[in-house]
Design an enzyme around this catalytic site. Structure first.
Site, short mmCIF file in Angstrom:
data_model
loop_
_atom_site.label_atom_id
_atom_site.label_comp_id
_atom_site.label_asym_id
_atom_site.label_seq_id
_atom_site.Cartn_x
_atom_site.Cartn_y
_atom_site.Cartn_z
N PHE A 1 0.86 -1.18 0.00
CA PHE A 1 0.00 0.00 0.00
C PHE A 1 0.89 1.23 0.00
CE2 PHE A 1 -2.69 3.38 1.49
CZ PHE A 1 -3.90 3.12 0.86
N ASP B 1 9.41 3.00 1.68
CA ASP B 1 8.20 3.72 2.05
C ASP B 1 7.98 3.53 3.55
OD1 ASP B 1 5.75 4.79 2.53
OD2 ASP B 1 4.72 3.82 0.86
N LYS C 1 2.26 10.35 7.99
CA LYS C 1 1.56 9.93 9.22
C LYS C 1 2.14 10.57 10.50
CE LYS C 1 -0.29 5.64 7.29
NZ LYS C 1 -1.70 5.91 7.19
N1 PLP Z 1 2.49 4.46 2.15
C1 PLP Z 1 2.18 3.65 3.16
C2 PLP Z 1 3.16 2.59 3.58
C3 PLP Z 1 0.95 3.78 3.83
O1 PLP Z 1 0.64 2.96 4.83
C4 PLP Z 1 0.07 4.80 3.41
C5 PLP Z 1 -1.24 4.98 4.08
O2 PLP Z 1 -1.71 4.15 4.81
C6 PLP Z 1 0.42 5.62 2.34
C7 PLP Z 1 1.65 5.43 1.73
C8 PLP Z 1 -0.49 6.70 1.85
O3 PLP Z 1 -0.58 7.71 2.78
P1 PLP Z 1 -1.77 8.79 2.69
O4 PLP Z 1 -3.02 8.08 3.09
O5 PLP Z 1 -1.35 9.86 3.65
O6 PLP Z 1 -1.81 9.27 1.29
#
Ligand code: PLP
Length: 420
Positions: free
Chosen positions: A146, A231, A260
């Site tokens: 994700f 990420d 986050k």
């Molecule tokens: N990358 C990871 C690993 C995530 O867990 C998330 C969201 O849960 C995102 C990117 C995307 O973040 P956002 O919801 O702030 O766009």
């Protein structure tokens, strides 16, 4: 006539149905969250009825410092009183300080950062930077991953259900099983510019790769001149028991994304950071990538306070210790209900509990809500309940959450038995 609390709740839910997201309204009601939040502090959220909830979801990983951490609130209030938004042409001190602090604490001392507002935006920036530097458009990502829901981030994410309606997405993206270095080796070709991975997959169901996975991925990327993007949107800033998820393996990425927890649970803030060598590609054109709100002083003040608090209070260590407490109790629960709970996984306070069936997970979430504990399942795997409480949770509060979890599982099992 003034509406009472129940009428107020009904009205807000109706407004969701009429003006926001009817499907989400049904889902939240089904999971037992049929109330309206009104305030929050530390590990607790209160609703408009005055009911107090222990937050074990932690805003999907946002609230490592809990809600309204006093140091973050004070920093944001002070910045609000001085200058909330930037002129955009004069140099901004808080943004500069935050980038310098990230360069100090990130693995490999990632020297340059670009600030933005969401995890998906950080991922978009990271993908663009990788393409800019390598000149190669190909990307390899992991199944179940994700990375967000904007078009680029969605392209590297792993769940078909979210991607299918939006095809065609970015071309040249390959997905391989997470944790299998051989599959990655097979997927990399002369068009591959970058590999993007989560240190521990969050929304896939809290999946921890083998110990040697990340170092081997690093080697593979180096051997092929491919950039490695970590990420850390969900794993970053202490969640897994280390400041950054990649630190469990010692592997150093070329580019890292954060979001986050970076805003301290008070402001939206995200970043992508990279080595000086990679960032070199951005330097000739300073406005190649930009964002109106990115790096605004309010968010950066929150980020600075959040980072400093996390470091000074050694919250990663706290997450590691409390994480063991959660895992021990949850594994004992799994032994009691092996036919219901199929696996308990986690690092630090990033914990996933896998259920045999989605319905059992849903009933357990509803049972937790009845016991005033907030939890949810992982977005790409609804058989897994994730527990991501604030890292400031006390042992007594953790005990309360775990007791509620044990009771909710017992109740779910009982309900299913009655229905059979
Ligand atoms: N990358 C990871 C690993 C995530 O867990 C998330 C969201 O849960 C995102 C990117 C995307 O973040 P956002 O919801 O702030 O766009």
């Amino acid at each position: 006539m003034k509406e009472n609390v129940e009428q107020r709740i009904e009205r807000v839910i109706e407004e969701y149905v009429e003006h926001l997201n009817p499907g989400l309204a049904s889902l939240l009601k089904f999971l037992g969250f049929d109330t309206v939040e009104s305030q929050a502090e530390g590990v607790f959220v209160w609703d408009v009825r005055g009911e107090k909830y222990l937050d074990c979801l932690g805003g999907f990983g946002v609230f490592t410092l809990g809600h309204r951490h006093p140091r973050v609130v004070a920093a944001v209030q002070a910045q609000l009183a001085r200058q909330p938004m930037s002129s955009r042409v004069l140099f901004n001190e808080v943004q500069a300080e935050l980038a310098a602090l990230l360069a100090e604490v990130t693995p490999g001392n990632l020297q340059y950062s670009f600030f933005c507002n969401s995890g998906a935006e950080a991922v978009e920036g990271a993908l663009k930077l990788a393409r800019l530097y390598t000149g190669k458009p190909g990307l390899v990502a992991a199944e179940g991953a994700f990375h967000g829901k904007t078009l680029g981030a969605l392209s590297v994410s792993g769940r078909e259900k979210y991607k299918e309606p939006f095809r065609p997405l970015l071309p040249g993206v390959k997905h391989v099983p997470f944790g299998e270095v051989e599959a990655l080796a097979q997927a990399i070709d002369e068009e591959t510019g970058a590999v993007i991975l989560e240190p521990i997959q969050g929304e896939a169901g809290v999946i921890i790769p083998p110990e040697d996975y990340w170092p081997q991925v690093r080697e593979l990327c180096d051997a092929h001149g491919v950039l490695l993007i970590a990420d850390e949107v969900q794993t970053g800033l202490g969640r897994t028991g280390k400041m950054f998820g990649v630190e469990h393996s010692g592997a150093v990425p070329d580019i890292m994304t954060l979001a986050k927890a970076l805003g301290g649970g008070v402001m939206p803030l995200a970043a992508f950071s990279a080595t000086a060598q990679v960032w070199e590609a951005m330097i000739p054109n300073p406005l190649l990538h930009s964002s109106t709100w990115g790096g605004n002083p309010l968010a950066c003040a929150a980020g600075l306070a959040a980072l400093r608090t996390t470091l000074e209070e050694d919250l990663p260590r706290r997450a590691a210790i409390l994480g063991e407490m959660f895992l021990t109790r949850l594994r004992a629960l799994q032994e009691r209900y092996p036919e219901v709970v199929t696996e308990v996984r986690g690092r630090g306070l990033m914990i996933g509990i896998e259920f045999r069936e989605e319905d059992l997970a849903g009933l357990t979430i509803a049972g937790l809500a009845q016991r005033r504990v907030l939890a949810a399942y992982t977005l790409n795997n609804p058989t897994v309940i994730r527990l991501q409480p604030p890292l400031i949770i006390t042992e007594a509060q953790a005990d309360q959450a775990l007791t509620a979890f044990e009771e909710a599982v017992a109740q779910a099992v009982e309900l299913v038995r009655e229905l059979d």
